[in-house]
Motif scaffolding. Structure first.
Motif, PDB file in Angstrom:
ATOM      1  N   ALA A  78       0.834  -1.205   0.000  1.00  0.00           N
ATOM      2  CA  ALA A  78       0.000   0.000   0.000  1.00  0.00           C
ATOM      3  C   ALA A  78       0.865   1.250   0.000  1.00  0.00           C
ATOM      4  N   LYS A  79       1.929   1.205   0.777  1.00  0.00           N
ATOM      5  CA  LYS A  79       2.805   2.362   0.877  1.00  0.00           C
ATOM      6  C   LYS A  79       3.451   2.656  -0.474  1.00  0.00           C
ATOM      7  N   GLU A  80       3.851   1.599  -1.151  1.00  0.00           N
ATOM      8  CA  GLU A  80       4.442   1.789  -2.480  1.00  0.00           C
ATOM      9  C   GLU A  80       3.399   2.327  -3.462  1.00  0.00           C
ATOM     10  N   LEU A  81       2.209   1.788  -3.357  1.00  0.00           N
ATOM     11  CA  LEU A  81       1.135   2.267  -4.243  1.00  0.00           C
ATOM     12  C   LEU A  81       0.867   3.758  -4.025  1.00  0.00           C
ATOM     13  N   LEU A  82       0.867   4.140  -2.754  1.00  0.00           N
ATOM     14  CA  LEU A  82       0.616   5.539  -2.421  1.00  0.00           C
ATOM     15  C   LEU A  82       1.630   6.447  -3.116  1.00  0.00           C
ATOM     16  N   GLY A  83       2.897   6.115  -2.979  1.00  0.00           N
ATOM     17  CA  GLY A  83       3.950   6.916  -3.609  1.00  0.00           C
ATOM     18  C   GLY A  83       3.840   6.875  -5.120  1.00  0.00           C
ATOM     19  N   PHE A  84       3.582   5.679  -5.622  1.00  0.00           N
ATOM     20  CA  PHE A  84       3.514   5.498  -7.072  1.00  0.00           C
ATOM     21  C   PHE A  84       2.397   6.336  -7.692  1.00  0.00           C
ATOM     22  N   TYR A  85       1.217   6.219  -7.137  1.00  0.00           N
ATOM     23  CA  TYR A  85       0.078   6.933  -7.740  1.00  0.00           C
ATOM     24  C   TYR A  85       0.169   8.445  -7.557  1.00  0.00           C
ATOM     25  N   GLN A  86       0.754   8.862  -6.447  1.00  0.00           N
ATOM     26  CA  GLN A  86       0.908  10.314  -6.268  1.00  0.00           C
ATOM     27  C   GLN A  86       1.778  10.878  -7.373  1.00  0.00           C
ATOM     28  N   SER A 105      -9.483   1.971  13.105  1.00  0.00           N
ATOM     29  CA  SER A 105      -8.888   2.536  14.316  1.00  0.00           C
ATOM     30  C   SER A 105      -9.775   2.313  15.540  1.00  0.00           C
ATOM     31  N   SER A 106     -10.949   1.708  15.328  1.00  0.00           N
ATOM     32  CA  SER A 106     -11.801   1.446  16.498  1.00  0.00           C
ATOM     33  C   SER A 106     -11.306   0.216  17.273  1.00  0.00           C
ATOM     34  N   HIS A 107     -10.433  -0.578  16.635  1.00  0.00           N
ATOM     35  CA  HIS A 107      -9.918  -1.745  17.368  1.00  0.00           C
ATOM     36  C   HIS A 107      -8.946  -1.312  18.447  1.00  0.00           C
ATOM     37  N   LYS A 108      -8.978  -2.038  19.526  1.00  0.00           N
ATOM     38  CA  LYS A 108      -8.109  -1.706  20.648  1.00  0.00           C
ATOM     39  C   LYS A 108      -7.332  -2.951  21.030  1.00  0.00           C
ATOM     40  N   PRO A 109      -6.018  -2.998  20.894  1.00  0.00           N
ATOM     41  CA  PRO A 109      -5.160  -1.984  20.264  1.00  0.00           C
ATOM     42  C   PRO A 109      -5.444  -1.835  18.769  1.00  0.00           C
ATOM     43  N   SER A 110      -5.004  -0.719  18.238  1.00  0.00           N
ATOM     44  CA  SER A 110      -5.369  -0.403  16.861  1.00  0.00           C
ATOM     45  C   SER A 110      -4.287  -0.797  15.853  1.00  0.00           C
ATOM     46  N   PRO A 111      -4.711  -1.385  14.750  1.00  0.00           N
ATOM     47  CA  PRO A 111      -3.729  -1.692  13.709  1.00  0.00           C
ATOM     48  C   PRO A 111      -3.321  -0.435  12.925  1.00  0.00           C
ATOM     49  N   LEU A 112      -4.055   0.660  13.136  1.00  0.00           N
ATOM     50  CA  LEU A 112      -3.844   1.870  12.341  1.00  0.00           C
ATOM     51  C   LEU A 112      -3.491   3.048  13.231  1.00  0.00           C
ATOM     52  N   ASN A 113      -2.453   3.788  12.861  1.00  0.00           N
ATOM     53  CA  ASN A 113      -2.206   5.063  13.516  1.00  0.00           C
ATOM     54  C   ASN A 113      -2.804   6.162  12.646  1.00  0.00           C
ATOM     55  N   GLY A 114      -3.559   7.046  13.268  1.00  0.00           N
ATOM     56  CA  GLY A 114      -4.219   8.116  12.522  1.00  0.00           C
ATOM     57  C   GLY A 114      -3.263   8.939  11.669  1.00  0.00           C
ATOM     58  N   PHE A 115      -2.002   9.014  12.067  1.00  0.00           N
ATOM     59  CA  PHE A 115      -1.045   9.766  11.258  1.00  0.00           C
ATOM     60  C   PHE A 115      -0.906   9.167   9.857  1.00  0.00           C
ATOM     61  N   ASP A 116      -1.114   7.839   9.771  1.00  0.00           N
ATOM     62  CA  ASP A 116      -1.079   7.212   8.441  1.00  0.00           C
ATOM     63  C   ASP A 116      -2.175   7.780   7.548  1.00  0.00           C
ATOM     64  N   LEU A 117      -3.329   8.046   8.163  1.00  0.00           N
ATOM     65  CA  LEU A 117      -4.430   8.611   7.371  1.00  0.00           C
ATOM     66  C   LEU A 117      -4.053   9.969   6.804  1.00  0.00           C
ATOM     67  N   PHE A 118      -3.301  10.739   7.590  1.00  0.00           N
ATOM     68  CA  PHE A 118      -2.838  12.037   7.072  1.00  0.00           C
ATOM     69  C   PHE A 118      -2.060  11.819   5.783  1.00  0.00           C
ATOM     70  N   ASN A 119      -1.228  10.762   5.757  1.00  0.00           N
ATOM     71  CA  ASN A 119      -0.437  10.507   4.549  1.00  0.00           C
ATOM     72  C   ASN A 119      -1.288  10.000   3.393  1.00  0.00           C
ATOM     73  N   TYR A 120      -2.161   9.047   3.704  1.00  0.00           N
ATOM     74  CA  TYR A 120      -2.974   8.454   2.626  1.00  0.00           C
ATOM     75  C   TYR A 120      -4.031   9.436   2.102  1.00  0.00           C
ATOM     76  N   MET A 121      -4.277  10.462   2.893  1.00  0.00           N
ATOM     77  CA  MET A 121      -5.257  11.462   2.501  1.00  0.00           C
ATOM     78  C   MET A 121      -4.976  12.039   1.115  1.00  0.00           C
ATOM     79  N   ALA A 122      -3.703  12.114   0.757  1.00  0.00           N
ATOM     80  CA  ALA A 122      -3.329  12.673  -0.550  1.00  0.00           C
ATOM     81  C   ALA A 122      -4.153  12.024  -1.663  1.00  0.00           C
ATOM     82  N   LEU A 123      -4.406  10.726  -1.547  1.00  0.00           N
ATOM     83  CA  LEU A 123      -5.123  10.059  -2.641  1.00  0.00           C
ATOM     84  C   LEU A 123      -6.641  10.195  -2.554  1.00  0.00           C
ATOM     85  N   ILE A 124      -7.178  10.342  -1.350  1.00  0.00           N
ATOM     86  CA  ILE A 124      -8.634  10.555  -1.303  1.00  0.00           C
ATOM     87  C   ILE A 124      -8.930  11.960  -1.847  1.00  0.00           C
TER      88      ILE A 124
END
Ligand code: SF4
Ligand code: SF4
Lengths: 372, 422
Positions: free
Chosen positions: B9-17, B217-236
């Motif tokens: 996913a991380k590679e895809l994010l960079g690639f598509y941007q 992010s509703s799971h506790k502990p969470s598999p997702l850090n909200g900061f990741d959403l800040f990064n992926y936001m570029a594509l939404i």
């Protein structure tokens, strides 16, 4: 005292004392007042209800209580309005009409700290479409409904159309006044000019019209004397406090026209004719141009001001920049460039209702006057 | 074509941007149209017309994150833009000025040459929408006038009273029609309604995957850090009407779910406290804010900001699309705003809230006091606020931030202990 002086002094005292104006209105009519926040609210609806629309423009004030509710980067006028809300200054108002044409006002409309009920409405910004008129007329219909409930009166179309005529008459007389004032700067100095205009916010409009009409005809009967000072056009939200206007006067400036949201922008257009009063009021907003709060992808403000400078034979424009007002700040680089290209001189001064020291403004105005 | 199937996913994010920027540069070269767009303006119309899109807010955030903001801010400064105005706008207007100089003189200004961000072409027209702020109206007026190009405006009136009335939706839907007419004129071809429907459907699929990530992010502990959403936001923002966003988000959601199943969580070690971040990220200091929280054992599991792009609607239904674009929480009354944020906090099972008092963004700052106060009465959770700015690095003080989040951390600890002692 000459008749001219008497009228000016009466209007000045009204513009300096809105509270007394409200009390007098109550005594006379038995009816109260409704507050009108900036900018471009359809005051006519309040007038048609028989209540006194009272403009809310803050005031010169040091800010303390408001600090808890607004960060320092909120515009100066809203800092002072917030401070006065917290002091209970507006609590005698039966209601407050609250338009939201900028981000600051959207937020402020949700946090009124006084006790009066607040009626919020939104101006459409894709203004040139017919759909925008329909939307705004609907907003105004709801404003009318809410006012009717709060004030317990019926506001008929007929009364509303009548109020529109009263307001249009006032607008016409005000346009005439600002034109005349440009010819008699020895009599109508910047501060007096402002007070005469500002009194509109605290008087039943036909009364204001009658007084200004008389003033106009008195002025017209006087010979026009040569003016040796410099003539300027003011632009911005407002040119307060009075110290700023006095500095202009002391440096030999006359205000020959203005593009202020608190002054000429309010009366340079009439409400167009028609049968449905709410639609007419909505259409006013569509036809209105040249204001930072009325979206215009062509940005006609610069060219409009240049016409104003030409028409009033002004020597320069004085930009009265409300501190932290982002809509006005966004317009500035565009019209500034247009002025430069057209060889129109301009002076930038900051409007800060909290300050009590005007040294900087003084120095700037002084050196500008030497440069002209 | 590059094979993307094996990419993370991380590679895809960079690639598509990068791909999106390349497409825009290529379009410009081939004489095709390029449009600059506000981040939450409807993208469906332009994409249906095959216009290459650039999103100045995302681009400005990129410049900020790569520490290149000061140079372009200076250009805006020289043009007369007050330092009090939104720094996204100032970065972009400064950058536009450099591009314009280059186009006029044929010489690339040094600041442009040196800029660490992706090169973007000048637009042939712009589209803006005020669902996140009226600043975007002022900013785009200026772009249109400075470049003498058309401006498409989608005005979504501030929703002072919820629910959103039909007449507001009608007004917005009428503007969609007008936008189509304007686009037909600009592009010199008929609007393709069949393609438009497909683009709407694509947008819905992208949004669905985006929401899938956010829900994790509703799971506790969470598999997702909200900061990741800040990064992926570029594509939404930049690709929600293309499959780029759907593909990337699906991959990311799959990865996160897999991690969840394997017991791999976002916080290495043990997440101790969970916070909601209200407001935009501080791009030039993203690392500092992220690490500051992490070092205290805090993970961000709530943020209403990514929810701005939760534009779900029924394809083919203009009124429903109008509603999706106007109901954004910062375009609604305080009651609704609080409700949305309250759901974010409880959804993320958060222990405290951080409010970003954003010097650039009046709309996202001036109701923070009231919002925080109401929410605290409701949920009893501690909060702090700090002064920042999303792209002007000068308006953020690392020391103040650290002190505030330490204070929050203390309060959250006490709160938790209080609860467990009961
Ligand atoms: S227009 Fe400017 S001065 Fe008026 S409320 Fe908005 S930001 Fe403040
Ligand atoms: S940061 Fe705030 S003011 Fe600037 S574009 Fe975004 S929402 Fe608008």
């Amino acid at each position: 005292m000459s008749r001219i002086e008497t009228i000016i002094s009466e209007l000045s005292s009204i513009s300096n004392n809105p509270r007394k104006a409200m009390e007098d209105y109550k005594k006379e009519t038995g009816k109260g007042s409704v507050g009108v926040m900036p900018y471009y609210a359809p005051e006519e609806i309040i007038h048609a209800a028989g209540f006194l629309p009272v403009g809310i423009w803050g005031g010169q004030k040091s800010i303390s209580k408001a600090r808890a509710y607004l960060p320092p980067f909120a515009c100066s006028i809203m800092q002072s309005v917030m401070e006065m809300q917290l002091e209970g200054v507006y609590d005698d108002l039966e209601a407050v009409l609250f338009p939201v044409p900028c981000d600051t006002l959207k937020c402020l409309s949700q946090k009124w700290k006084g006790t009066s009920p607040v009626i919020v409405f939104t101006h459409p910004q894709n203004r040139k479409l017919e759909a925008a008129n329909k939307f705004l007329a609907e907003e105004y219909r709801l404003v009318r409904e809410k006012l009717e409930t709060i004030l317990n009166v019926k506001i008929t179309d007929e009364a509303l159309n009548q109020s529109i005529e009263t307001y249009n008459e006032n607008r016409k007389v005000m346009r005439e006044f600002t034109d005349l004032a440009a010819n008699y700067p020895q009599i109508i100095d910047p501060k007096k000019r402002h007070a005469i205009i500002k009194a509109r916010f605290f008087m039943e409009k036909s009364k204001h019209t009658a007084m200004v009409k008389e003033l106009n005809s008195e002025l017209k009967s006087l010979p026009v004397e040569a003016f040796t000072g410099k003539k300027v056009v003011l632009t911005g939200i407002m040119a307060e406090p009075n110290e700023v206007l006095d500095i202009l006067k002391d440096n030999g400036f006359a205000v020959v026209a203005d593009d202020l949201a608190q002054e000429s922008r309010l009366f340079r257009n009439d409400v167009p004719s028609g049968t449905d009063p709410l639609y007419r009021l909505a259409k006013w907003w569509q036809e209105f141009d040249g204001c930072s709060l009325a979206t215009d992808a062509k940005k006609s403000r610069g060219p409009m001001m240049m016409d104003m400078v030409k028409g009033s034979k002004a020597d320069a424009v004085v930009v009265c920049m409300m501190k932290f007002c982002d809509p006005e700040e966004f317009d500035y680089p565009i019209y500034y460039r247009q002025f430069e290209e057209a060889g129109i001189k301009s002076l930038f001064i900051e409007i800060d209702l909290e300050t009590t020291s005007f040294e900087q403004t003084k120095t700037r105005v002084q050196s500008f006057s030497e440069m002209l | 074509m590059t094979d993307t199937t094996a990419m993370s996913a991380k590679e895809l994010l960079g690639f598509y941007q990068e791909e999106l920027y390349e497409e825009a540069r290529q379009a410009k070269k081939e004489g095709k149209l390029v449009c600059w767009s506000a981040s939450v303006a409807p993208s469906e119309f332009c994409v249906a017309m095959d216009v290459a899109m650039i999103y100045p807010e995302t681009h400005a955030a990129g410049i900020g994150a790569r520490k290149g903001a000061l140079d372009v801010l200076e250009v805006a400064d020289e043009k007369g833009y007050n330092v009090d105005t939104c720094s996204y706008a100032r970065v972009n207007l400064g950058y536009m000025e450099l591009l314009k100089q280059e186009a006029l003189t044929g010489i690339t200004p040094e600041k442009l040459e040196k800029s660490p961000a992706a090169r973007i072409p000048l637009p042939d027209f712009v589209i803006t929408c005020n669902n996140i702020c009226n600043t975007l109206l002022k900013w785009y007026e200026n772009l249109a006038v400075e470049l003498n190009i058309p401006c498409i405006i989608i005005d979504v009136p501030f929703n002072h009273t919820m629910p959103i009335p039909q007449y507001a939706k009608d007004y917005i839907a009428e503007q969609f029609k007008e936008a189509i007419t304007q686009l037909e004129e600009i592009c010199g071809k008929k609007f393709d309604y069949d393609k438009f429907l497909k683009v709407q459907e694509q947008t819905q699929r992208s949004v669905a995957q985006w929401n899938r990530i956010a829900a994790l992010s509703s799971h506790k502990p969470s598999p997702l850090n909200g900061f990741d959403l800040f990064n992926y936001m570029a594509l939404i923002v930049c690709a929600r009407s293309k499959d780029y966003a759907e593909i990337t988000f699906k991959k990311f959601a799959d990865e996160l779910e897999e991690n969840l199943n394997k017991g791999i969580f976002a916080f290495k070690g043990n997440e101790q406290k969970r916070v909601t971040w209200e407001g935009i990220a501080v791009w030039p200091h993203l690392g500092h804010t992220f690490k500051g929280l992490k070092n205290l054992g805090n993970i961000m599991t709530g943020s209403a900001y990514p929810g701005l792009w939760n534009v779900s609607y029924t394809p083919g239904d203009m009124s429903s699309m109008a509603e999706a674009y106007t109901r954004i929480y910062i375009n609604t009354c305080l009651d609704n705003k609080v409700k949305v944020l309250s759901d974010v906090i409880s959804g993320g099972k958060c222990d405290g809230v951080i409010y970003h008092q954003n010097r650039s963004c009046k709309l996202m700052s001036f109701l923070n006091v009231e919002t925080a106060d109401i929410l605290q009465k409701e949920n009893g959770l501690p909060y702090v606020s700090f002064d920042g700015d999303q792209t002007d690095p000068r308006n953020f003080s690392p020391a103040q931030f650290d002190t505030r989040i330490q204070a929050l951390d203390e309060m959250m600890k006490q709160n938790k202990e209080g609860v467990s002692n009961e």
